[in-house]
Design a protein around this motif. Structure first.
Motif, PDB file in Angstrom:
ATOM      1  N   GLY A  96      52.021  30.493  25.626  1.00 45.91           N
ATOM      2  CA  GLY A  96      51.231  31.191  24.614  1.00 45.91           C
ATOM      3  C   GLY A  96      49.790  30.732  24.537  1.00 45.91           C
ATOM      4  O   GLY A  96      49.413  29.732  25.133  1.00 45.91           O
ATOM      5  N   PHE A  97      49.008  31.496  23.785  1.00 48.07           N
ATOM      6  CA  PHE A  97      47.580  31.161  23.656  1.00 48.07           C
ATOM      7  C   PHE A  97      47.325  30.314  22.421  1.00 48.07           C
ATOM      8  O   PHE A  97      47.920  30.516  21.372  1.00 48.07           O
ATOM      9  CB  PHE A  97      46.713  32.427  23.650  1.00 48.07           C
ATOM     10  CG  PHE A  97      47.032  33.448  22.592  1.00 48.07           C
ATOM     11  CD1 PHE A  97      46.549  33.317  21.290  1.00 48.07           C
ATOM     12  CD2 PHE A  97      47.814  34.558  22.893  1.00 48.07           C
ATOM     13  CE1 PHE A  97      46.833  34.274  20.317  1.00 48.07           C
ATOM     14  CE2 PHE A  97      48.112  35.522  21.920  1.00 48.07           C
ATOM     15  CZ  PHE A  97      47.615  35.375  20.636  1.00 48.07           C
ATOM     16  N   ILE A 138      47.862  38.303  27.316  1.00 47.03           N
ATOM     17  CA  ILE A 138      48.701  37.094  27.413  1.00 47.03           C
ATOM     18  C   ILE A 138      50.079  37.343  26.796  1.00 47.03           C
ATOM     19  O   ILE A 138      51.102  37.037  27.406  1.00 47.03           O
ATOM     20  CB  ILE A 138      47.995  35.881  26.747  1.00 47.03           C
ATOM     21  CG1 ILE A 138      46.651  35.586  27.430  1.00 47.03           C
ATOM     22  CG2 ILE A 138      48.892  34.644  26.823  1.00 47.03           C
ATOM     23  CD1 ILE A 138      45.759  34.616  26.683  1.00 47.03           C
ATOM     24  N   SER A 139      50.114  37.915  25.598  1.00 48.24           N
ATOM     25  CA  SER A 139      51.422  38.176  24.975  1.00 48.24           C
ATOM     26  C   SER A 139      52.210  39.182  25.801  1.00 48.24           C
ATOM     27  O   SER A 139      53.435  39.099  25.907  1.00 48.24           O
ATOM     28  CB  SER A 139      51.254  38.690  23.541  1.00 48.24           C
ATOM     29  OG  SER A 139      51.052  37.600  22.671  1.00 48.24           O
ATOM     30  N   PHE A 140      51.513  40.127  26.390  1.00 48.41           N
ATOM     31  CA  PHE A 140      52.175  41.128  27.230  1.00 48.41           C
ATOM     32  C   PHE A 140      52.879  40.452  28.406  1.00 48.41           C
ATOM     33  O   PHE A 140      54.077  40.649  28.632  1.00 48.41           O
ATOM     34  CB  PHE A 140      51.133  42.139  27.735  1.00 48.41           C
ATOM     35  CG  PHE A 140      51.689  43.117  28.725  1.00 48.41           C
ATOM     36  CD1 PHE A 140      52.355  44.251  28.290  1.00 48.41           C
ATOM     37  CD2 PHE A 140      51.582  42.891  30.092  1.00 48.41           C
ATOM     38  CE1 PHE A 140      52.897  45.141  29.203  1.00 48.41           C
ATOM     39  CE2 PHE A 140      52.129  43.770  31.010  1.00 48.41           C
ATOM     40  CZ  PHE A 140      52.782  44.898  30.561  1.00 48.41           C
ATOM     41  N   SER A 192      51.787  42.388  16.473  1.00 50.71           N
ATOM     42  CA  SER A 192      52.876  42.024  17.398  1.00 50.71           C
ATOM     43  C   SER A 192      52.415  40.983  18.411  1.00 50.71           C
ATOM     44  O   SER A 192      53.182  40.098  18.786  1.00 50.71           O
ATOM     45  CB  SER A 192      53.362  43.259  18.160  1.00 50.71           C
ATOM     46  OG  SER A 192      53.826  44.219  17.264  1.00 50.71           O
ATOM     47  N   VAL A 193      51.169  41.108  18.844  1.00 56.37           N
ATOM     48  CA  VAL A 193      50.602  40.132  19.789  1.00 56.37           C
ATOM     49  C   VAL A 193      50.718  38.727  19.185  1.00 56.37           C
ATOM     50  O   VAL A 193      51.130  37.770  19.842  1.00 56.37           O
ATOM     51  CB  VAL A 193      49.116  40.483  20.102  1.00 56.37           C
ATOM     52  CG1 VAL A 193      48.384  39.321  20.753  1.00 56.37           C
ATOM     53  CG2 VAL A 193      49.038  41.730  20.968  1.00 56.37           C
ATOM     54  N   ASN A 195      53.242  35.597  20.241  1.00 60.92           N
ATOM     55  CA  ASN A 195      52.641  34.298  20.549  1.00 60.92           C
ATOM     56  C   ASN A 195      53.239  33.178  19.705  1.00 60.92           C
ATOM     57  O   ASN A 195      53.458  32.077  20.183  1.00 60.92           O
ATOM     58  CB  ASN A 195      51.130  34.358  20.334  1.00 60.92           C
ATOM     59  CG  ASN A 195      50.431  33.191  20.986  1.00 60.92           C
ATOM     60  OD1 ASN A 195      50.575  32.982  22.186  1.00 60.92           O
ATOM     61  ND2 ASN A 195      49.713  32.396  20.215  1.00 60.92           N
ATOM     62  N   GLU A 196      53.507  33.479  18.445  1.00 56.42           N
ATOM     63  CA  GLU A 196      54.023  32.437  17.559  1.00 56.42           C
ATOM     64  C   GLU A 196      55.407  31.936  17.979  1.00 56.42           C
ATOM     65  O   GLU A 196      55.746  30.787  17.757  1.00 56.42           O
ATOM     66  CB  GLU A 196      54.025  32.923  16.109  1.00 56.42           C
ATOM     67  CG  GLU A 196      52.700  32.554  15.452  1.00 56.42           C
ATOM     68  CD  GLU A 196      52.368  33.373  14.229  1.00 56.42           C
ATOM     69  OE1 GLU A 196      53.296  33.911  13.598  1.00 56.42           O
ATOM     70  OE2 GLU A 196      51.158  33.494  13.927  1.00 56.42           O
TER      71      GLU A 196
END
Ligand code: UGA
Length: 425
Positions: free
Chosen positions: A250-251, A210-212, A279-280, A284-285
């Motif tokens: 984001g998740f 997801i972050s990717f 980093s993921v 996301n943050e």
């Protein structure tokens, strides 16, 4: 087989009902007497598709039983599944109070040999503490992580993609193998630490995808490319896979953010750097900020601007607000001085308890009325079937920020909206 489930959240209930459907005798225990009272009447205290119906059916047919007394619940039980919550503290460490308390109580009341299977997500430190508490030949400990998703909890429990059993105990292995015989999924027998890491690695990998894709979507936005095509063109490579490549804000939820943070924290404690997973989390943050930036791009100042947020829960088909990205957006918009109108099909009631100074409803048309912009913050599939012409007329402005990339952008543009997705041309 006679099974006891300790903890009646999503994991406990879905696991127990799935095992009952496979013919096992299942008891549920929860320390919360109110929850047990409701469950005895066949009522769920959260929304989860299919689980409510299954619960009613099983309680009516007297196939599952509910207890608020652990000593009684444990009588003649062969396997106990521990499904209590393992939340994290602000600094990322596990709050293991509840699970350790549950394990101590199981130890106190167990009268004969018992297989103890841990379904709750735990890290190696918590496992070691549980192992120390249950250091007696009567207990046969195993780690049996759960991979179900909220919104499809029962289906996922009935049709798991894999069953992971981590144990050093031959008796636990034999009993759990027998218990899971009616399930078709591949079984992976391994040691407890590997089972623990399989769970963490699975959630971290999903979070990483997801972050990717969100990072690529931000790049796509800048150069005028289309993330839907990019995700498809990338995901059709079977080595990559097309799931969890939906770009957005984001998740959220009670699992991916918690487990990835806990993993990084725990690893740091033992001197290991998890730079990728760290980093993921960082990506996301900050990802939700794209919504604020897009609103500012069009409206300039957000002070006293009326903004509608469609979707409050962390994803569609749930009323769960835990770690919802929508709530982060709301907080920032409140700080900017925006006037907020909020919609959710299920979470609106829970939201009313925690959000003041906003109009909140479960009817999207009421929420759209008078707004200058609408932000889609949750992937409720119903949003793509709304009467958007009607919404356009109800609104004061015409801006849509589709934070979940679920709307038909061409249709919306035709109706007269200014449409912005995440990385969508
Ligand atoms: C997640 C995992 O998917 C389950 O396999 C795991 O068992 C569970 O955590 C757990 O550890 O208990 P869940 O928290 O129910 O399940 O949520 P997901 O469906 O994975 O969605 C998580 C978040 O990611 C949501 O906010 C969703 O909107 C977002 N998401 C998901 C995306 O932004 N893009 C995607 O492509 C997929």
């Amino acid at each position: 087989m006679n099974i006891l489930i300790v903890g009646t959240g999503y994991v406990g209930l879905a696991t127990g009902i799935a095992l009952a459907k496979k013919g096992h005798k299942v008891r549920f225990y929860d320390k919360d007497k109110e929850k047990i009272k409701l469950l005895k009447k066949g009522k769920l205290f959260f929304f989860e598709p299919l689980l409510q119906e299954a619960l009613k059916e099983f309680t009516k047919n007297q196939n599952v039983f509910f207890f608020d007394n652990l000593k009684e619940a444990l009588e003649n039980i062969e396997i106990v599944f521990v499904c209590v919550g393992t939340p994290i503290l602000k600094d990322g460490r596990t709050n293991s109070k509840d699970i350790e308390k549950a394990i101590k109580e199981i130890k106190k009341y167990a009268t004969k040999d018992l297989v103890v299977a841990i379904k709750s997500t735990i890290n190696p430190k918590v496992y070691t503490s549980i192992k120390n508490i249950l250091a007696s030949s009567k207990f046969h400990l195993s780690v049996n992580p759960e991979f179900l998703r909220e919104g499809s909890a029962l289906n996922d429990s009935l049709n798991p993609s894999r069953i992971v059993i981590g144990t050093e105990n031959e008796y636990a292995k034999k009993i759990l193998d027998k218990l899971y015989a009616p399930f078709e999924a591949p079984k992976i027998f391994t040691d407890p630490m590997s089972a623990i890491l399989t769970k963490y690695a699975s959630n971290a990998f999903l979070a990483m995808k997801i972050s990717f894709i969100n990072e690529i979507a931000n790049l796509s936005d800048r150069i005028g490319a289309n993330i839907d095509d990019i995700a498809l063109g990338t995901g059709l490579d079977p080595r990559i896979g097309k799931d969890y490549l939906k770009a957005g804000i984001g998740f959220g939820g009670s699992c991916l953010p918690k487990d990835t943070k806990n993993m990084v924290k725990y690893a740091k404690e033992i001197g290991i750097r998890l730079d990728l997973i760290n980093s993921v989390n960082k990506i996301n943050e900050r990802q939700y900020k794209v919504v604020i930036e897009k609103l500012q791009k069009h409206l300039v100042s957000l002070k006293s601007r009326t903004i509608a947020i469609f979707g409050l829960s962390f994803k569609g088909d749930t009323d769960d607000l835990r770690n919802s990205i929508s709530l982060k957006i709301i907080k920032d918009l409140e700080k900017e001085g925006a006037i907020l109108r909020l919609h959710d099909y299920l979470a609106f009631k829970k939201a009313k308890k925690i959000i003041n100074n906003a109009f909140i409803s479960d009817i999207p048309y009421f929420v759209a009325e008078g707004s200058e912009a609408i932000v889609i913050a949750t992937d409720w599939k119903e949003y793509s079937h709304l009467d958007w012409e009607k919404i356009r007329k109800l609104m004061k402005g015409n801006l849509i920020i589709d934070g979940r990339n679920i709307l038909d952008k061409d249709l919306l543009k035709k109706i007269g909206f200014v449409y912005e997705g995440i990385g969508r041309k």
